[in-house]
Design a protein around this motif. Structure first.
Motif, mmCIF file in Angstrom:
data_model
loop_
_atom_site.group_PDB
_atom_site.id
_atom_site.type_symbol
_atom_site.label_atom_id
_atom_site.label_comp_id
_atom_site.label_asym_id
_atom_site.label_seq_id
_atom_site.Cartn_x
_atom_site.Cartn_y
_atom_site.Cartn_z
ATOM 1 N N ASP A 1 32.441 -68.224 -74.195
ATOM 2 C CA ASP A 1 33.063 -69.137 -73.677
ATOM 3 C C ASP A 1 33.377 -67.818 -73.052
ATOM 4 O O ASP A 1 34.346 -67.069 -73.166
ATOM 5 N N MET A 2 33.778 -68.475 -71.804
ATOM 6 C CA MET A 2 34.594 -67.078 -70.322
ATOM 7 C C MET A 2 36.557 -67.132 -70.748
ATOM 8 O O MET A 2 36.922 -65.901 -70.794
ATOM 9 N N PRO A 3 37.140 -68.784 -71.301
ATOM 10 C CA PRO A 3 37.675 -69.192 -71.347
ATOM 11 C C PRO A 3 38.505 -67.513 -72.063
ATOM 12 O O PRO A 3 39.834 -67.678 -72.593
ATOM 13 N N CYS A 4 37.768 -68.118 -73.356
ATOM 14 C CA CYS A 4 37.976 -66.880 -74.702
ATOM 15 C C CYS A 4 37.694 -66.153 -74.313
ATOM 16 O O CYS A 4 38.863 -64.963 -74.359
ATOM 17 N N ALA A 5 36.612 -65.123 -73.224
ATOM 18 C CA ALA A 5 37.163 -64.136 -73.542
ATOM 19 C C ALA A 5 38.169 -63.394 -71.649
ATOM 20 O O ALA A 5 38.188 -62.264 -72.703
ATOM 21 N N LYS A 6 38.546 -63.889 -71.387
ATOM 22 C CA LYS A 6 39.527 -63.227 -70.323
ATOM 23 C C LYS A 6 41.199 -63.556 -71.348
ATOM 24 O O LYS A 6 41.608 -62.816 -71.321
ATOM 25 N N ARG A 7 41.104 -64.507 -72.258
ATOM 26 C CA ARG A 7 42.579 -64.233 -72.734
ATOM 27 C C ARG A 7 42.340 -63.854 -74.147
ATOM 28 O O ARG A 7 43.763 -62.560 -74.014
ATOM 29 N N THR A 8 41.613 -62.820 -74.495
ATOM 30 C CA THR A 8 40.924 -62.632 -75.638
ATOM 31 C C THR A 8 40.858 -60.563 -75.761
ATOM 32 O O THR A 8 41.659 -59.815 -76.119
ATOM 33 N N SER A 9 40.299 -59.954 -74.605
ATOM 34 C CA SER A 9 39.954 -59.066 -74.371
ATOM 35 C C SER A 9 40.728 -58.592 -73.357
ATOM 36 O O SER A 9 41.604 -58.354 -73.041
ATOM 37 N N ASP A 10 40.595 -56.396 -74.149
ATOM 38 C CA ASP A 10 41.211 -55.576 -73.879
ATOM 39 C C ASP A 10 39.990 -55.350 -72.435
ATOM 40 O O ASP A 10 40.571 -54.625 -71.419
ATOM 41 N N ARG A 11 39.219 -55.355 -73.268
ATOM 42 C CA ARG A 11 37.662 -54.883 -72.443
ATOM 43 C C ARG A 11 35.997 -55.252 -72.811
ATOM 44 O O ARG A 11 36.441 -56.191 -73.534
ATOM 45 N N ILE A 12 35.770 -55.727 -71.682
ATOM 46 C CA ILE A 12 34.215 -56.144 -72.086
ATOM 47 C C ILE A 12 33.027 -55.903 -71.451
ATOM 48 O O ILE A 12 32.600 -54.744 -70.327
ATOM 49 N N ILE A 13 31.705 -55.345 -72.552
ATOM 50 C CA ILE A 13 30.547 -54.682 -72.115
ATOM 51 C C ILE A 13 29.796 -56.406 -71.795
ATOM 52 O O ILE A 13 29.606 -57.169 -72.983
ATOM 53 N N ILE A 14 28.580 -55.814 -71.560
ATOM 54 C CA ILE A 14 27.259 -56.859 -70.883
ATOM 55 C C ILE A 14 26.391 -56.197 -71.516
ATOM 56 O O ILE A 14 25.870 -55.515 -70.572
ATOM 57 N N LEU A 15 25.271 -57.022 -72.317
ATOM 58 C CA LEU A 15 24.083 -56.239 -72.540
ATOM 59 C C LEU A 15 22.586 -57.662 -71.892
ATOM 60 O O LEU A 15 22.936 -58.065 -71.647
ATOM 61 N N LYS A 16 21.906 -56.307 -71.227
ATOM 62 C CA LYS A 16 21.038 -57.346 -70.749
ATOM 63 C C LYS A 16 19.798 -56.133 -71.091
ATOM 64 O O LYS A 16 19.555 -54.662 -70.923
ATOM 65 N N ASP A 17 19.069 -56.696 -71.786
ATOM 66 C CA ASP A 17 17.247 -56.409 -72.209
ATOM 67 C C ASP A 17 17.583 -55.172 -73.372
ATOM 68 O O ASP A 17 16.819 -53.669 -72.413
ATOM 69 N N GLY A 18 18.419 -55.284 -74.271
ATOM 70 C CA GLY A 18 18.476 -54.688 -74.965
ATOM 71 C C GLY A 18 19.486 -53.052 -74.436
ATOM 72 O O GLY A 18 20.056 -52.491 -75.678
ATOM 73 N N VAL A 19 19.856 -53.156 -73.456
ATOM 74 C CA VAL A 19 21.445 -52.363 -73.279
ATOM 75 C C VAL A 19 22.313 -52.328 -72.293
ATOM 76 O O VAL A 19 22.668 -54.087 -72.316
ATOM 77 N N ILE A 20 23.493 -51.127 -72.568
ATOM 78 C CA ILE A 20 24.578 -52.509 -71.966
ATOM 79 C C ILE A 20 24.406 -52.197 -70.171
ATOM 80 O O ILE A 20 24.577 -50.796 -69.890
ATOM 81 N N HIS A 21 24.934 -53.196 -69.538
ATOM 82 C CA HIS A 21 24.540 -53.318 -68.232
ATOM 83 C C HIS A 21 25.809 -52.678 -67.346
ATOM 84 O O HIS A 21 25.050 -52.241 -66.337
ATOM 85 N N ILE A 22 26.657 -52.983 -68.332
ATOM 86 C CA ILE A 22 27.739 -52.628 -67.626
ATOM 87 C C ILE A 22 29.249 -52.925 -68.384
ATOM 88 O O ILE A 22 28.826 -54.012 -69.055
ATOM 89 N N GLU A 23 30.025 -52.227 -68.012
ATOM 90 C CA GLU A 23 31.783 -52.453 -68.745
ATOM 91 C C GLU A 23 33.105 -52.708 -67.276
ATOM 92 O O GLU A 23 32.353 -51.937 -66.847
ATOM 93 N N GLY A 24 34.205 -53.594 -68.195
ATOM 94 C CA GLY A 24 35.244 -52.983 -67.513
ATOM 95 C C GLY A 24 35.928 -53.961 -68.273
ATOM 96 O O GLY A 24 35.970 -54.840 -68.883
ATOM 97 N N THR A 25 36.997 -54.709 -67.567
ATOM 98 C CA THR A 25 37.999 -55.464 -67.702
ATOM 99 C C THR A 25 37.885 -56.789 -67.495
ATOM 100 O O THR A 25 36.659 -56.585 -66.296
ATOM 101 N N TYR A 26 37.738 -57.627 -67.573
ATOM 102 C CA TYR A 26 37.728 -59.668 -67.109
ATOM 103 C C TYR A 26 37.483 -58.997 -65.499
ATOM 104 O O TYR A 26 36.952 -59.895 -64.645
ATOM 105 N N GLU A 27 38.574 -58.687 -64.945
ATOM 106 C CA GLU A 27 39.394 -58.713 -63.638
ATOM 107 C C GLU A 27 38.497 -57.805 -62.994
ATOM 108 O O GLU A 27 37.828 -58.442 -61.809
ATOM 109 N N GLU A 28 37.805 -57.426 -63.419
ATOM 110 C CA GLU A 28 36.959 -56.132 -62.451
ATOM 111 C C GLU A 28 35.609 -56.476 -62.823
ATOM 112 O O GLU A 28 35.080 -56.347 -61.874
#
Length: 258
Positions: free
Chosen positions: A217-244
């Protein structure tokens, strides 16, 4: 990889430098299916970390490893400065008491009233509480999630949003320092999803909890996150703030924000 922005004086929650969760080189396979292939991340005190990823990317497996529900194949999982992979079951239970886990379906006992659901959890871990103190704790935590009037209802009488709130109340009644949310807004309408997201933020600010939030739920992610990591193929593909991440030039990353 995008880096976390420095904490500023305007941040409502003071985050200590020492992480309360630190996962290093986490691997987990099921047969020939390699789910996690060296995942490394940390969570600071008072921080909300959102974990995104397509279905099957290992999001839920990572947090289940964090509380010992699933055993890691390899890696270090430090929680409150202790590597839980080296603990016996009794030692692990001492750590688990300090961690709240909100399951996707709220996991209430259908044969128990709301009062009994909350009381059952509290009695298991706070056996010295008097009947009066037990009742007061139940009432207080229900009021904190806005459902004081639901104390005598059965789970079958609750809406999906109410069940989520009761599940959250059951998590909060033990006063956890860390909360793990597994798809907290799945199956809810837009308004109720927003209310749950706002409640999660209130809990973070009031109790200074550290949280890992798995969501699609991206609206949930935007409201609640200080930081986000995105997993892809078993590893962390990228991290940053929602805005980044929303401004990322990576088309695959941007697909989450469309």
């Amino acid at each position: 990889m995008m880096q976390e922005k420095p904490t500023t004086d305007t941040t409502p929650i003071s985050k200590s430098e020492a992480p309360v969760i630190e996962i290093k080189d986490l691997y987990k396979s099921f047969g020939k299916n390699e789910v996690l292939k060296g995942v490394t991340f940390s969570v600071k005190k008072g921080e909300n970390l959102v974990v995104l990823g397509k279905s099957g990317s290992g999001k839920s497996i990572a947090i289940k490893c964090l509380v010992g529900l699933v055993s890691a194949d390899k890696g270090i999982i430090n929680v409150f400065g202790t590597d839980i992979t080296k603990l016996n079951n009794n030692e692990l239970n001492e750590i688990r008491i300090r961690i709240g886990f909100l399951f996707q379906n709220a996991a209430l006992y259908d044969s128990m009233s709301v009062r009994e659901n909350l009381g059952f959890t509290l009695k298991r871990h706070a056996k010295d509480l008097s009947a009066e103190d037990l009742e007061n704790r139940i009432i207080d935590v229900l009021e904190s999630v806005g459902l004081g009037e639901a104390i005598d209802k059965m789970p079958s009488e609750l809406s999906g949003g109410m069940r989520k709130r009761i599940g959250l109340a059951r998590t909060l009644i033990l006063k956890p320092e860390i909360i793990l949310y597994d798809e907290p807004t799945t199956g809810l309408d837009t308004i109720t999803s927003r209310e749950i997201s706002e409640l999660m933020m209130e809990i973070q600010k009031k109790n200074k909890t550290s949280s890992i939030i798995i969501t699609h739920d991206m609206p949930c992610a935007k409201r609640t996150s200080d930081r986000i990591i995105i997993l892809k193929d078993g590893v962390i593909h990228i991290e940053g703030t929602y805005e980044e991440l929303e401004k990322s030039e990576d088309e695959w990353v941007r697909s989450f924000f469309i």
